[in-house]
Design a protein around this motif. Structure first.
Motif, PDB file in Angstrom:
ATOM      1  N   ASP A 149      38.801  29.689  37.549  1.00  0.00           N
ATOM      2  CA  ASP A 149      39.602  29.245  38.693  1.00  0.00           C
ATOM      3  C   ASP A 149      39.364  27.783  39.066  1.00  0.00           C
ATOM      4  OD1 ASP A 149      40.961  31.803  39.440  1.00  0.00           O
ATOM      5  OD2 ASP A 149      38.880  32.455  39.457  1.00  0.00           O
TER       6      ASP A 149
ATOM      7  N   ALA B   9      56.708  33.034  45.000  1.00  0.00           N
ATOM      8  CA  ALA B   9      55.414  33.669  45.288  1.00  0.00           C
ATOM      9  C   ALA B   9      54.548  32.783  46.181  1.00  0.00           C
ATOM     10  CB  ALA B   9      54.679  33.982  43.998  1.00  0.00           C
TER      11      ALA B   9
ATOM     12  N   SER C  66      41.760  34.061  36.804  1.00  0.00           N
ATOM     13  CA  SER C  66      40.885  35.112  36.281  1.00  0.00           C
ATOM     14  C   SER C  66      41.418  36.519  36.543  1.00  0.00           C
ATOM     15  CB  SER C  66      39.484  34.971  36.886  1.00  0.00           C
ATOM     16  OG  SER C  66      39.578  34.879  38.277  1.00  0.00           O
ATOM     17  N   GLN C  67      42.454  36.638  37.362  1.00  0.00           N
ATOM     18  CA  GLN C  67      42.996  37.976  37.648  1.00  0.00           C
ATOM     19  C   GLN C  67      44.208  38.322  36.794  1.00  0.00           C
ATOM     20  OE1 GLN C  67      42.804  39.262  42.030  1.00  0.00           O
ATOM     21  NE2 GLN C  67      42.879  37.063  42.135  1.00  0.00           N
TER      22      GLN C  67
ATOM     23  N   LEU D   9      48.007  40.028  37.599  1.00  0.00           N
ATOM     24  CA  LEU D   9      47.749  40.646  38.902  1.00  0.00           C
ATOM     25  C   LEU D   9      47.677  39.601  40.012  1.00  0.00           C
ATOM     26  CD1 LEU D   9      46.910  43.256  40.434  1.00  0.00           C
ATOM     27  CD2 LEU D   9      44.571  42.779  39.764  1.00  0.00           C
ATOM     28  N   TYR D  10      47.265  38.397  39.665  1.00  0.00           N
ATOM     29  CA  TYR D  10      47.082  37.324  40.641  1.00  0.00           C
ATOM     30  C   TYR D  10      48.349  37.068  41.459  1.00  0.00           C
ATOM     31  CZ  TYR D  10      46.465  32.543  42.388  1.00  0.00           C
ATOM     32  OH  TYR D  10      46.403  31.437  43.194  1.00  0.00           O
ATOM     33  N   TYR D  11      49.518  37.208  40.807  1.00  0.00           N
ATOM     34  CA  TYR D  11      50.772  36.800  41.440  1.00  0.00           C
ATOM     35  C   TYR D  11      51.359  37.877  42.360  1.00  0.00           C
ATOM     36  CZ  TYR D  11      50.182  33.334  37.829  1.00  0.00           C
ATOM     37  OH  TYR D  11      49.646  32.359  37.036  1.00  0.00           O
ATOM     38  N   HIS D  12      50.884  39.102  42.237  1.00  0.00           N
ATOM     39  CA  HIS D  12      51.364  40.212  43.074  1.00  0.00           C
ATOM     40  C   HIS D  12      52.891  40.197  43.165  1.00  0.00           C
ATOM     41  CE1 HIS D  12      47.289  41.224  44.309  1.00  0.00           C
ATOM     42  NE2 HIS D  12      47.077  39.932  44.418  1.00  0.00           N
ATOM     43  N   SER D  13      53.523  40.075  42.031  1.00  0.00           N
ATOM     44  CA  SER D  13      54.976  39.919  42.008  1.00  0.00           C
ATOM     45  C   SER D  13      55.611  40.930  41.059  1.00  0.00           C
ATOM     46  CB  SER D  13      55.318  38.487  41.576  1.00  0.00           C
ATOM     47  OG  SER D  13      56.683  38.377  41.299  1.00  0.00           O
TER      48      SER D  13
ATOM     49  N   VAL E 107      47.539  44.078  34.913  1.00  0.00           N
ATOM     50  CA  VAL E 107      47.924  44.225  36.323  1.00  0.00           C
ATOM     51  C   VAL E 107      47.025  45.264  36.989  1.00  0.00           C
ATOM     52  CG1 VAL E 107      50.320  43.451  36.156  1.00  0.00           C
ATOM     53  CG2 VAL E 107      49.760  45.830  35.672  1.00  0.00           C
TER      54      VAL E 107
ATOM     55  N   THR F 151      42.583  46.007  37.308  1.00  0.00           N
ATOM     56  CA  THR F 151      41.305  45.362  37.002  1.00  0.00           C
ATOM     57  C   THR F 151      40.619  46.111  35.854  1.00  0.00           C
ATOM     58  OG1 THR F 151      40.115  46.724  38.579  1.00  0.00           O
ATOM     59  CG2 THR F 151      41.017  44.652  39.400  1.00  0.00           C
TER      60      THR F 151
END
Lengths: 209, 506
Positions: free
Chosen positions: B127, B209, B237-238, B241-245, B332, B334
């Motif tokens: 990150d 987003a 690093s996620q 999933l980071y974008y939650h879209s 998407v 962990t």
């Protein structure tokens, strides 16, 4: 008579149960027996480093003062539990879908473990975050308390932390990367050597044709 | 007869390796320019230095033979096999000096993972990585996904000495058009067009987003490259999933599917021959394979206690299924959810689908659907022969850009590669288990490496055991080139290095 004959074995069983009970009490995490003492005096830690702050909750539920790394390795035991973590806000604030008042932030552990957790929170709470971690900045260090979901029922199964409270405990800062011309000199020197070799190769190949 | 490599062969091989090292230098120019534009001075000076090293080394290697002859098949095998590791060695230098890797071996692992489009990252503190370093990671995906040889051929770097042998030795089995250079240019053109379109859509999604314009543009480009080349690196690093879209996840499912389609079939669709695509053995195998696996995966997921609700199952489960099938490795969920929430059955199904991968001639890894289809046809042929009169001649055909007869050579090639993949999975698992890891996790990691998937469960991590890391690097390398090239190269080098008189001659 039969009962009398069984008495020694019953006694032995009773002793075994008592010894096992005593052993279980001995190895049981101390936070399970936390009393109503000040938080700072009552951070009894287990081997895993898990801590509880019993003074914060008005009801009888626990608030686990845990780490992001532990949450990223959590099993179903921690699902739907109230937790409190500290981490660096990284990336940026991501808008929550169909939910203009809320957002997602990524919280990176500050213990060097490189774990990150998604935090679902209201936009108003995130206003205090002055920097998000990136190459050019160290993000604000925030303490988040809320409910951890291993499989969130509200967000189609994502593993997240729904924040109730978010406090900035250390402000972020810009990372200054200065320009140093001397850092470019070895590269420039090698580039010149490479270009000369390239030119020499072309000349030699043309000479052979 | 075992033919040795003579001094002239080595000089020719050195020359062509030098050309490819120059390509490596050009790759490093991309992050260098971005670093200059964004004022990232330390990465800029680092990429200038490393690009210059590659430029000098490439030119020195070219001096080994000023005017080389056309490559023969053996030389091409060695050039291609060595190119993937030599380029990884050079690409690892700037990564190592970024300070985000514990050791040079870790950065070498990362560069091999990037070039082979495995996408299994062991970077530390992603990150806070500079944009230039991120750009380089995705440049590796792009060049490695399409293939060094394809890129070099399309750029005309072999100056008339371009050889079909080089092209074939890079695990490209078919030509879109008869001319190899034209085929390479077609692949590059199509990929550029697709990535441009995908990038545009992804940028818009990223802006919605909440990413700022610069990050939206960069993330859009990087995710598009990673998705289409079925790589798996992400700038955060996620992962996805980071974008939650949801729109991004749905779009990426489409892109990953697209990336796992053979360039030959894309060419047929490009020219309006869609029927050829639907009749093809790979398409039909894919439909059957995905349908079957999806059904079993859904049942397995529902058998678990936590991931049972339909929206979660559709959004998380199906994405992961496509990610594993296309050998992309986007996530998407962990890693912890993979291990604790997914039922053991669902996890095994994911491993199974990772083994097969997408179409042959696509950017996907794995055994490939074409070989699965051929092995199935061979099974049909065997059953038919058993049931037919002894005088009957059984002919089994299949559709692959036209109707073809199933020949023993095709079956043998499919079976050989299939067996080699299985052997590699087993070897990787054994090494993982030998280090005290859980057997299921070791198997998953091993499959992920050889099939170039990148869905890792924690065994591959920063500072992992030396020999395990070497094994994973080799697995990614041989998996990308589908074994034959590497095995032939190793035998060739071994025979050449063996003292005279010891090698059997006929």
């Amino acid at each position: 008579m039969k009962a009398l004959r069984k008495a020694p074995s019953l006694l032995a069983s009773l002793v075994t149960v008592m010894v096992a009970g005593a052993f279980a009490l001995g190895v049981c995490p101390t936070w399970a027996w936390a009393e109503d003492t000040p938080f700072s005096q009552n951070l009894a830690t287990t081997d895993g480093g898990n801590r509880v702050n019993p003074s914060q909750m008005p009801d009888s539920s626990f608030l686990y003062d845990t780490s992001i790394m532990e949450l990223s390795q959590a099993d179903s035991y921690l699902n739907n539990q109230r937790v409190q973590v500290v981490g660096e806000a990284v990336g940026e604030r991501i808008n929550a879908e169909f939910d203009p008042d809320n957002c997602w932030i990524s919280l990176k552990s500050t213990d060097g473990s490189d774990s990150v957790i998604a935090v679902y929170t209201s936009k108003s709470l995130t206003e205090a975050i002055d920097h998000y971690g990136s190459y050019n900045a160290t993000g604000s260090t925030v303490q988040v308390s809320g409910t951890f979901y291993l499989v969130c029922p509200q967000h189609e199964g994502v593993s997240d932390l729904h924040a109730d409270a978010l406090n900035v405990i250390a402000l972020g800062a810009d990372r200054v990367h200065g320009f140093h011309f001397e850092a470019f000199l070895p590269g420039i020197a090698l580039l010149i050597v490479g270009l000369v070799l390239f030119w020499m190769f072309r000349r030699m190949r043309e000479g052979q044709r | 007869m075992w033919q040795r490599l003579n001094l002239y062969d080595l000089r020719v091989i050195g020359h062509y390796l030098g050309v490819l090292v120059l390509l490596c230098s050009a790759m490093m120019a991309v992050p260098f320019v971005l670093a200059l534009v964004l004022g990232e001075w330390e990465p800029a000076s680092r990429y200038l230095f490393c690009a210059s090293i590659a430029l000098v080394a490439g030119n020195l290697l070219r001096f080994l033979q000023i005017e080389p002859s056309r490559l023969n098949k053996q030389q091409a095998l060695v050039v291609t096999g060595l190119a993937w590791i030599v380029m990884a060695l050079f690409c690892a230098i700037p990564l190592y000096f970024s300070g985000h890797y514990i050791s040079y071996l870790d950065s070498l692992y990362e560069s091999v993972s990037g070039l082979t489009t495995t996408g299994a990252s062991i970077i530390v503190d992603l990150d806070h990585l500079s944009n230039a370093d991120n750009m380089f990671r995705f440049t590796m995906h792009l060049v490695g996904g399409l293939g060094f040889i394809v890129i070099a051929l399309s750029l005309g770097m072999f100056r008339g000495h371009s050889s079909a042998a080089l092209y074939i030795s890079e695990a490209h089995s078919e030509h879109v058009v008869p001319n190899v250079v034209q085929t390479a240019r077609f692949i590059v053109r199509v990929s550029a067009a697709v990535i441009a379109c995908v990038t545009l859509v992804t940028i818009i999604i990223c802006l919605f987003a909440g990413l700022d314009p610069l990050r939206a543009i960069l993330h859009g480009l990087w995710i598009s490259i990673s998705g289409y080349t079925t790589g798996g690196f992400t700038p955060t690093s996620q992962s996805i999933l980071y974008y939650h879209s949801l729109p991004l996840e749905l779009f990426m499912i489409l892109v990953m599917f697209l990336g796992s389609i053979s360039f030959v079939l894309i060419s047929e669709i490009w020219h309006g021959r869609t029927l050829v695509f639907f009749r093809d053995i790979e398409t039909r195998t894919a439909v059957l394979w995905i349908s079957m696996i999806t059904a079993v995966f859904t049942i397995a997921m529902c058998s678990g206690s936590m991931f049972t609700e339909l929206p979660a199952l559709l959004r998380r489960g199906f994405f992961m299924l496509v990610s594993a099938f296309s050998t992309t490795g986007f996530q998407v969920v962990t890693t912890n959810q993979l291990l604790t929430v997914f039922s053991s059955g669902a996890f095994v199904i994911l491993m199974l689908i990772m083994t097969m991968g997408g179409d042959a001639g696509s950017t996907a890894g794995g055994i490939k659907l074409f070989r699965l289809g051929i092995i199935f046809k061979s099974f049909v042929s065997t059953v038919k022969e058993v049931l037919s009169p002894s005088s009957a001649r059984v002919v089994v055909s299949y559709n692959h850009v036209g109707r073809r007869i199933l020949t023993p050579e095709v079956v043998r090639e499919a079976m050989t590669v299939f067996v080699l993949f299985i052997v590699s999975y087993i070897v990787g698992t054994m090494v993982g288990v030998a280090y005290g890891n859980d057997a299921t996790m070791a198997l998953s990691e091993s499959i992920s490496m050889t099939s170039n998937v990148g869905l890792i469960v924690g065994i591959a991590s920063p500072g992992m055991e030396f020999s395990l890391e070497i094994v994973y690097i080799i697995q990614m390398w041989v998996g990308r080139l589908e074994f034959i090239t590497i095995l032939a190269m190793v035998v060739k080098i071994f025979v050449s290095a063996w003292p005279h008189g010891k090698v059997a001659k006929r």
